[in-house]
Design a protein around this motif. Structure first.
Motif, PDB file in Angstrom:
ATOM      1  N   ILE A  15       0.842  -1.196   0.000  1.00 35.56           N
ATOM      2  CA  ILE A  15       0.000   0.000   0.000  1.00 35.56           C
ATOM      3  C   ILE A  15       0.878   1.247   0.000  1.00 35.56           C
ATOM      4  CG2 ILE A  15      -1.744   1.283   1.306  1.00 35.56           C
ATOM      5  CD1 ILE A  15      -2.649  -1.358   2.525  1.00 35.56           C
ATOM      6  N   VAL A  16       0.467   2.261  -0.723  1.00 43.11           N
ATOM      7  CA  VAL A  16       1.132   3.560  -0.630  1.00 43.11           C
ATOM      8  C   VAL A  16       0.406   4.383   0.425  1.00 43.11           C
ATOM      9  CG1 VAL A  16       1.697   5.703  -1.821  1.00 43.11           C
ATOM     10  CG2 VAL A  16       1.998   3.523  -2.984  1.00 43.11           C
ATOM     11  N   ASP A  17       1.132   4.770   1.473  1.00 42.03           N
ATOM     12  CA  ASP A  17       0.570   5.628   2.517  1.00 42.03           C
ATOM     13  C   ASP A  17       0.608   7.082   2.052  1.00 42.03           C
ATOM     14  OD1 ASP A  17       0.047   3.583   4.289  1.00 42.03           O
ATOM     15  OD2 ASP A  17       1.945   3.806   5.373  1.00 42.03           O
ATOM     16  N   ILE A  18      -0.539   7.743   2.122  1.00 42.90           N
ATOM     17  CA  ILE A  18      -0.650   9.150   1.738  1.00 42.90           C
ATOM     18  C   ILE A  18      -1.122   9.905   2.970  1.00 42.90           C
ATOM     19  CG2 ILE A  18      -1.758  10.775   0.161  1.00 42.90           C
ATOM     20  CD1 ILE A  18      -2.226   8.381  -1.742  1.00 42.90           C
ATOM     21  N   LEU A  19      -0.224  10.681   3.563  1.00 45.90           N
ATOM     22  CA  LEU A  19      -0.513  11.333   4.838  1.00 45.90           C
ATOM     23  C   LEU A  19      -0.695  12.830   4.681  1.00 45.90           C
ATOM     24  CD1 LEU A  19       1.807   8.918   5.523  1.00 45.90           C
ATOM     25  CD2 LEU A  19       1.255   9.709   7.814  1.00 45.90           C
ATOM     26  N   ALA A  20      -1.619  13.377   5.469  1.00 45.15           N
ATOM     27  CA  ALA A  20      -1.814  14.822   5.517  1.00 45.15           C
ATOM     28  C   ALA A  20      -2.263  15.218   6.921  1.00 45.15           C
ATOM     29  CB  ALA A  20      -2.850  15.261   4.493  1.00 45.15           C
ATOM     30  N   GLU A  21      -1.837  16.380   7.350  1.00 40.29           N
ATOM     31  CA  GLU A  21      -2.298  16.926   8.625  1.00 40.29           C
ATOM     32  C   GLU A  21      -3.615  17.663   8.383  1.00 40.29           C
ATOM     33  OE1 GLU A  21       0.940  18.608  11.220  1.00 40.29           O
ATOM     34  OE2 GLU A  21       2.078  18.424   9.349  1.00 40.29           O
ATOM     35  N   VAL A  22      -4.635  17.294   9.170  1.00 43.86           N
ATOM     36  CA  VAL A  22      -5.958  17.907   9.015  1.00 43.86           C
ATOM     37  C   VAL A  22      -6.480  18.328  10.381  1.00 43.86           C
ATOM     38  CG1 VAL A  22      -6.440  16.463   6.991  1.00 43.86           C
ATOM     39  CG2 VAL A  22      -7.243  15.742   9.249  1.00 43.86           C
ATOM     40  N   ASP A  23      -7.560  19.125  10.363  1.00 47.42           N
ATOM     41  CA  ASP A  23      -8.196  19.491  11.623  1.00 47.42           C
ATOM     42  C   ASP A  23      -9.432  18.623  11.848  1.00 47.42           C
ATOM     43  OD1 ASP A  23     -10.125  20.563   9.893  1.00 47.42           O
ATOM     44  OD2 ASP A  23      -9.358  22.601  10.087  1.00 47.42           O
ATOM     45  N   GLU A  24     -10.015  18.790  13.026  1.00 43.58           N
ATOM     46  CA  GLU A  24     -11.188  17.994  13.380  1.00 43.58           C
ATOM     47  C   GLU A  24     -12.358  18.258  12.434  1.00 43.58           C
ATOM     48  OE1 GLU A  24     -11.124  15.826  15.906  1.00 43.58           O
ATOM     49  OE2 GLU A  24      -9.214  16.380  16.824  1.00 43.58           O
ATOM     50  N   GLU A  25     -12.442  19.480  11.927  1.00 48.18           N
ATOM     51  CA  GLU A  25     -13.537  19.837  11.034  1.00 48.18           C
ATOM     52  C   GLU A  25     -13.484  19.029   9.737  1.00 48.18           C
ATOM     53  OE1 GLU A  25     -15.522  23.819   8.929  1.00 48.18           O
ATOM     54  OE2 GLU A  25     -13.707  23.982  10.150  1.00 48.18           O
ATOM     55  N   PHE A  26     -12.264  18.791   9.247  1.00 49.71           N
ATOM     56  CA  PHE A  26     -12.121  17.990   8.027  1.00 49.71           C
ATOM     57  C   PHE A  26     -12.704  16.590   8.236  1.00 49.71           C
ATOM     58  CE2 PHE A  26     -10.051  15.122   5.097  1.00 49.71           C
ATOM     59  CZ  PHE A  26      -9.937  15.847   3.914  1.00 49.71           C
ATOM     60  N   LEU A  27     -12.380  15.984   9.393  1.00 51.61           N
ATOM     61  CA  LEU A  27     -12.917  14.647   9.674  1.00 51.61           C
ATOM     62  C   LEU A  27     -14.437  14.672   9.728  1.00 51.61           C
ATOM     63  CD1 LEU A  27     -10.491  13.344  12.474  1.00 51.61           C
ATOM     64  CD2 LEU A  27     -10.301  13.064  10.001  1.00 51.61           C
ATOM     65  N   ALA A  28     -14.987  15.700  10.385  1.00 51.30           N
ATOM     66  CA  ALA A  28     -16.439  15.791  10.508  1.00 51.30           C
ATOM     67  C   ALA A  28     -17.096  15.985   9.148  1.00 51.30           C
ATOM     68  CB  ALA A  28     -16.808  16.929  11.451  1.00 51.30           C
ATOM     69  N   ASP A  29     -16.506  16.847   8.318  1.00 54.80           N
ATOM     70  CA  ASP A  29     -17.068  17.108   6.992  1.00 54.80           C
ATOM     71  C   ASP A  29     -17.094  15.854   6.127  1.00 54.80           C
ATOM     72  OD1 ASP A  29     -17.463  19.751   7.634  1.00 54.80           O
ATOM     73  OD2 ASP A  29     -15.682  20.483   6.578  1.00 54.80           O
ATOM     74  N   GLN A  30     -16.087  14.987   6.317  1.00 51.30           N
ATOM     75  CA  GLN A  30     -15.989  13.770   5.518  1.00 51.30           C
ATOM     76  C   GLN A  30     -16.584  12.545   6.216  1.00 51.30           C
ATOM     77  OE1 GLN A  30     -14.990  13.722   2.288  1.00 51.30           O
ATOM     78  NE2 GLN A  30     -15.086  15.935   2.645  1.00 51.30           N
ATOM     79  N   ALA A  31     -17.272  12.788   7.332  1.00 50.24           N
ATOM     80  CA  ALA A  31     -17.931  11.715   8.092  1.00 50.24           C
ATOM     81  C   ALA A  31     -16.959  10.595   8.443  1.00 50.24           C
ATOM     82  CB  ALA A  31     -19.125  11.163   7.322  1.00 50.24           C
TER      83      ALA A  31
END
Length: 325
Positions: A15-31
């Motif tokens: 697997i290719v790991d694709i990492l990004a730093e996000v905020d809590e709002e991003f997680l909520a928006d994407q469920a």
């Protein structure tokens, strides 16, 4: 018994790991459920990737991470797993080879892109994973190399392979080949949900074909059905040669017969927990094939895990031989 060419041969999802730093709002928006791992399809993977902020991309997958870190610590390692002949497949092949891992697997022949794991890292170091298995899930027993298995001191299997029936069967076949050659077989339980939905298969392989099991507390509870850690540890240790059980900030417990070693966690600032267990397994098995005591194996493992969580990404970079001091 023939001599070993490799200390550790990993078999797992490429697997290719694709990492990004996000905020809590991003997680909520994407469920997205924080701290979870969700299996997704190709369309969902493309949609998330399009929305992610700047990323870092490296070869990944749990077992692939482990053999890469072990190679960086000085172990002789190899990996069997499938990628497609595409951009991410090229990233995986170049990156894992550059880490010092022998990677002979040909490109997958299925009509599917290479696997990706889109990893969202929040400020508290937690990672939320969205995994598209793609070509990696086509791994089957025909992709095994019996000569390589026979020439490897430890065969290390990935619990995530149990999501695909053919890959699950490949794990059993690889274990049979390894046992016939007098080699040790290790497995990472990988994920408690994976264990729960494949419980009978996990219980059978651990009971019948595994020498070394790696599990965290939730995976141990899922396997044994016991919520009490000590009871679960005793139950699984009775079935294998070595039980290696990680407990986060509480460190780890290693059991071999009547020998029980408690290893404290190495101090570390938690930046990203991605790959902590993978690096721990790398340090432990590197110590084991070097003939070190369980306490020393645990120390090397804890050092590797601490280095992994102290930065963004699934594994620490560069020469890691200092962890063996």
């Amino acid at each position: 018994m023939i001599s070993t060419t490799f200390d550790i041969l990993g078999i797992g999802n490429a697997i290719v790991d694709i990492l990004a730093e996000v905020d809590e709002e991003f997680l909520a928006d994407q469920a997205m459920v924080k701290g979870s791992m969700a299996l997704i399809d190709a369309d969902r993977a493309a949609a998330i990737y399009e929305l992610m902020p700047p990323t870092t991309e490296n070869s990944g997958g749990s077992v692939a991470n482990t053999v890469a870190v072990a190679a960086q610590m000085g172990a002789r390692t190899a990996f069997l797993g499938l990628v497609a002949d595409d951009t991410f497949g090229a990233v995986f092949r170049h990156d894992i080879t550059a880490s010092g891992v022998h990677y002979p697997s040909p490109f997958a022949t299925v009509d599917a892109p290479s696997a990706t794991c889109l990893i969202m890292v929040t400020a508290d170091g937690q990672r939320t994973m969205n995994t598209y298995l793609g070509a990696s899930s086509s791994l089957s027993s025909v992709d095994l190399d019996e000569a390589m298995i026979a020439a490897s001191a430890i065969i290390y299997l990935e619990g995530f392979l149990f999501y695909a029936p053919a890959a699950q069967e490949a794990c059993r076949v690889a274990a049979t080949m390894a046992r016939a050659a007098g080699r040790r077989v290790a497995i990472s339980l990988s994920d408690s949900f994976c264990v729960q939905i494949n419980l009978a298969a996990f219980q059978a392989i651990v009971r019948d074909q595994i020498d070394i099991v790696f599990a965290n507390e939730t995976e141990l509870a899922a396997l044994t059905g016991l919520d009490d850690f000590d009871a679960g540890a005793e139950a699984v240790a009775a079935q294998v040669e070595i039980a290696v059980l990680t407990r986060g900030a509480l460190g780890s417990v290693i059991i071999r017969g009547d020998e029980r070693v408690v290893v404290p966690a190495e101090p570390a600032e938690v930046i990203d927990t991605t790959g902590a267990g993978d690096s721990y397994a790398a340090g432990f098995m590197t110590g084991l094939v070097a003939g070190e005591s369980l306490a020393t194996c645990g120390l090397w493992a804890s050092r590797a895990a601490a280095a992994a969580i102290s930065r963004i990404g699934a594994r620490p970079p560069g020469d890691l031989s200092a962890f063996r001091a």
